[in-house]
Design a protein around this motif. Sequence first.
Motif, PDB file in Angstrom:
ATOM      1  N   ALA A  92      31.328  59.802  42.632  1.00  0.00           N
ATOM      2  CA  ALA A  92      30.968  58.754  41.672  1.00  0.00           C
ATOM      3  C   ALA A  92      32.198  57.872  41.522  1.00  0.00           C
ATOM      4  CB  ALA A  92      30.554  59.358  40.335  1.00  0.00           C
ATOM      5  N   VAL A  93      32.127  56.662  42.051  1.00  0.00           N
ATOM      6  CA  VAL A  93      33.280  55.758  42.071  1.00  0.00           C
ATOM      7  C   VAL A  93      33.075  54.660  41.027  1.00  0.00           C
ATOM      8  CG1 VAL A  93      34.678  54.196  43.469  1.00  0.00           C
ATOM      9  CG2 VAL A  93      33.655  56.237  44.518  1.00  0.00           C
ATOM     10  N   ALA A  94      33.845  54.743  39.942  1.00  0.00           N
ATOM     11  CA  ALA A  94      33.782  53.745  38.870  1.00  0.00           C
ATOM     12  C   ALA A  94      32.364  53.553  38.343  1.00  0.00           C
ATOM     13  CB  ALA A  94      34.357  52.412  39.339  1.00  0.00           C
ATOM     14  N   SER A  95      31.604  54.638  38.274  1.00  0.00           N
ATOM     15  CA  SER A  95      30.226  54.550  37.786  1.00  0.00           C
ATOM     16  C   SER A  95      29.928  55.501  36.630  1.00  0.00           C
ATOM     17  CB  SER A  95      29.242  54.832  38.931  1.00  0.00           C
ATOM     18  OG  SER A  95      29.445  56.124  39.475  1.00  0.00           O
ATOM     19  N   LEU A  96      30.738  56.527  36.456  1.00  0.00           N
ATOM     20  CA  LEU A  96      30.418  57.547  35.463  1.00  0.00           C
ATOM     21  C   LEU A  96      30.427  56.991  34.042  1.00  0.00           C
ATOM     22  CD1 LEU A  96      29.699  60.470  34.893  1.00  0.00           C
ATOM     23  CD2 LEU A  96      32.138  61.046  34.995  1.00  0.00           C
ATOM     24  N   ALA A 163      32.607  37.276  49.585  1.00  0.00           N
ATOM     25  CA  ALA A 163      32.357  37.709  48.210  1.00  0.00           C
ATOM     26  C   ALA A 163      31.125  38.603  48.150  1.00  0.00           C
ATOM     27  CB  ALA A 163      32.176  36.492  47.311  1.00  0.00           C
ATOM     28  N   GLU A 164      31.223  39.669  47.346  1.00  0.00           N
ATOM     29  CA  GLU A 164      30.083  40.551  47.143  1.00  0.00           C
ATOM     30  C   GLU A 164      29.379  40.180  45.845  1.00  0.00           C
ATOM     31  OE1 GLU A 164      31.393  44.596  47.271  1.00  0.00           O
ATOM     32  OE2 GLU A 164      31.785  44.531  49.422  1.00  0.00           O
ATOM     33  N   ALA A 165      28.162  40.684  45.699  1.00  0.00           N
ATOM     34  CA  ALA A 165      27.426  40.451  44.458  1.00  0.00           C
ATOM     35  C   ALA A 165      28.231  41.005  43.291  1.00  0.00           C
ATOM     36  CB  ALA A 165      26.062  41.131  44.522  1.00  0.00           C
ATOM     37  N   PRO A 166      28.257  40.299  42.155  1.00  0.00           N
ATOM     38  CA  PRO A 166      29.019  40.800  41.005  1.00  0.00           C
ATOM     39  C   PRO A 166      28.490  42.143  40.525  1.00  0.00           C
ATOM     40  CG  PRO A 166      27.614  38.951  40.382  1.00  0.00           C
ATOM     41  CD  PRO A 166      27.581  39.028  41.866  1.00  0.00           C
ATOM     42  N   VAL A 167      29.403  43.080  40.353  1.00  0.00           N
ATOM     43  CA  VAL A 167      29.031  44.426  39.917  1.00  0.00           C
ATOM     44  C   VAL A 167      28.861  44.440  38.397  1.00  0.00           C
ATOM     45  CG1 VAL A 167      29.809  46.827  39.806  1.00  0.00           C
ATOM     46  CG2 VAL A 167      30.278  45.442  41.847  1.00  0.00           C
ATOM     47  N   PRO A 168      27.796  45.054  37.897  1.00  0.00           N
ATOM     48  CA  PRO A 168      27.634  45.148  36.438  1.00  0.00           C
ATOM     49  C   PRO A 168      28.849  45.808  35.800  1.00  0.00           C
ATOM     50  CG  PRO A 168      25.631  45.843  37.557  1.00  0.00           C
ATOM     51  CD  PRO A 168      26.680  45.683  38.619  1.00  0.00           C
ATOM     52  N   MET A 169      29.371  45.208  34.744  1.00  0.00           N
ATOM     53  CA  MET A 169      30.580  45.699  34.096  1.00  0.00           C
ATOM     54  C   MET A 169      30.253  46.337  32.756  1.00  0.00           C
ATOM     55  SD  MET A 169      32.826  44.823  36.356  1.00  0.00           S
ATOM     56  CE  MET A 169      34.403  44.938  35.530  1.00  0.00           C
ATOM     57  N   ARG A 170      31.011  47.364  32.408  1.00  0.00           N
ATOM     58  CA  ARG A 170      30.909  47.989  31.094  1.00  0.00           C
ATOM     59  C   ARG A 170      32.273  48.586  30.745  1.00  0.00           C
ATOM     60  NH1 ARG A 170      26.307  52.343  29.728  1.00  0.00           N
ATOM     61  NH2 ARG A 170      25.089  50.422  29.696  1.00  0.00           N
ATOM     62  N   GLU A 171      32.730  48.316  29.551  1.00  0.00           N
ATOM     63  CA  GLU A 171      33.999  48.894  29.118  1.00  0.00           C
ATOM     64  C   GLU A 171      33.831  50.400  28.904  1.00  0.00           C
ATOM     65  OE1 GLU A 171      37.026  47.502  28.802  1.00  0.00           O
ATOM     66  OE2 GLU A 171      36.124  45.719  29.704  1.00  0.00           O
ATOM     67  N   PRO A 172      34.775  51.201  29.376  1.00  0.00           N
ATOM     68  CA  PRO A 172      34.675  52.651  29.169  1.00  0.00           C
ATOM     69  C   PRO A 172      34.789  53.008  27.693  1.00  0.00           C
ATOM     70  CG  PRO A 172      36.815  52.081  30.089  1.00  0.00           C
ATOM     71  CD  PRO A 172      35.995  50.824  30.125  1.00  0.00           C
ATOM     72  N   ARG A 173      34.003  53.963  27.253  1.00  0.00           N
ATOM     73  CA  ARG A 173      34.015  54.403  25.853  1.00  0.00           C
ATOM     74  C   ARG A 173      34.897  55.631  25.651  1.00  0.00           C
ATOM     75  NH1 ARG A 173      28.646  53.155  26.917  1.00  0.00           N
ATOM     76  NH2 ARG A 173      28.168  55.338  27.337  1.00  0.00           N
ATOM     77  N   MET A 174      35.060  56.439  26.694  1.00  0.00           N
ATOM     78  CA  MET A 174      35.811  57.685  26.561  1.00  0.00           C
ATOM     79  C   MET A 174      37.284  57.453  26.865  1.00  0.00           C
ATOM     80  SD  MET A 174      33.296  60.533  28.301  1.00  0.00           S
ATOM     81  CE  MET A 174      34.292  61.922  27.756  1.00  0.00           C
ATOM     82  N   SER A 175      38.139  58.054  26.070  1.00  0.00           N
ATOM     83  CA  SER A 175      39.568  58.053  26.366  1.00  0.00           C
ATOM     84  C   SER A 175      39.848  59.113  27.428  1.00  0.00           C
ATOM     85  CB  SER A 175      40.355  58.381  25.099  1.00  0.00           C
ATOM     86  OG  SER A 175      40.075  59.717  24.681  1.00  0.00           O
ATOM     87  N   LEU A 176      41.041  59.081  27.993  1.00  0.00           N
ATOM     88  CA  LEU A 176      41.402  60.103  28.978  1.00  0.00           C
ATOM     89  C   LEU A 176      41.411  61.476  28.326  1.00  0.00           C
ATOM     90  CD1 LEU A 176      42.206  60.654  31.884  1.00  0.00           C
ATOM     91  CD2 LEU A 176      44.587  60.260  31.238  1.00  0.00           C
TER      92      LEU A 176
END
Length: 210
Positions: A92-96, A163-176
Amino acid sequence: MPFPWDHNVHYHEYLLRQVPGHCVRALDVGCGTGRFARRLTARCARVEAVDPDPAMIAEARERTPRRLGVQYTNTALADYGIAAGAYDFVSAVASLHHMDFAESVRAMAHGLAPGGVLAVLGLYREETAADHAAGAAALAPQWAIGAGLLAARTVTGVPSPAAEAPVPMREPRMSLRGVRLAARRHLPGARVRRLLFWRYSLVYRRPLAG
């Protein structure tokens, strides 16, 4: 594709090193335009990739040569129906951070065959002084890599990647810290590491027995 680089591509080689030596079947979760899924075909005989965004799947199919045989499916992980023990490698690459952490890691781990590996490249919310320091430390390498790529394209005459299609963005909610606590609870034995470029890795190997 000439000189491709971004914060996620930077760690593709690291993720590929986690693939077991004999990988028959792999699953890439939240595959986007299929960059990592295509890389996986060099290590695994059969690669499946899922993403809930139809535009991402359409572009992944367009960019992937048929000879690679990646099986793309436009669906969310929760609806894919991962069979128990079906995969030697799940990524899972930048999707979790787009999904529920606990449900998703349990589902992906459920799909691992004995000795199989789950490898996550994730984003975390900056919370502590150490988080902010790591972010600041990433700026100089980011600028240096960007300048190096620009210089290489100028010298060689190789154009910038399409250029690739823009990837849907979401700010991460969980801290490390939250990721580490949740991993300890839901995936005992998983290794979580802070990485540069506002990323972390989570690597879990399913025991050979039990």
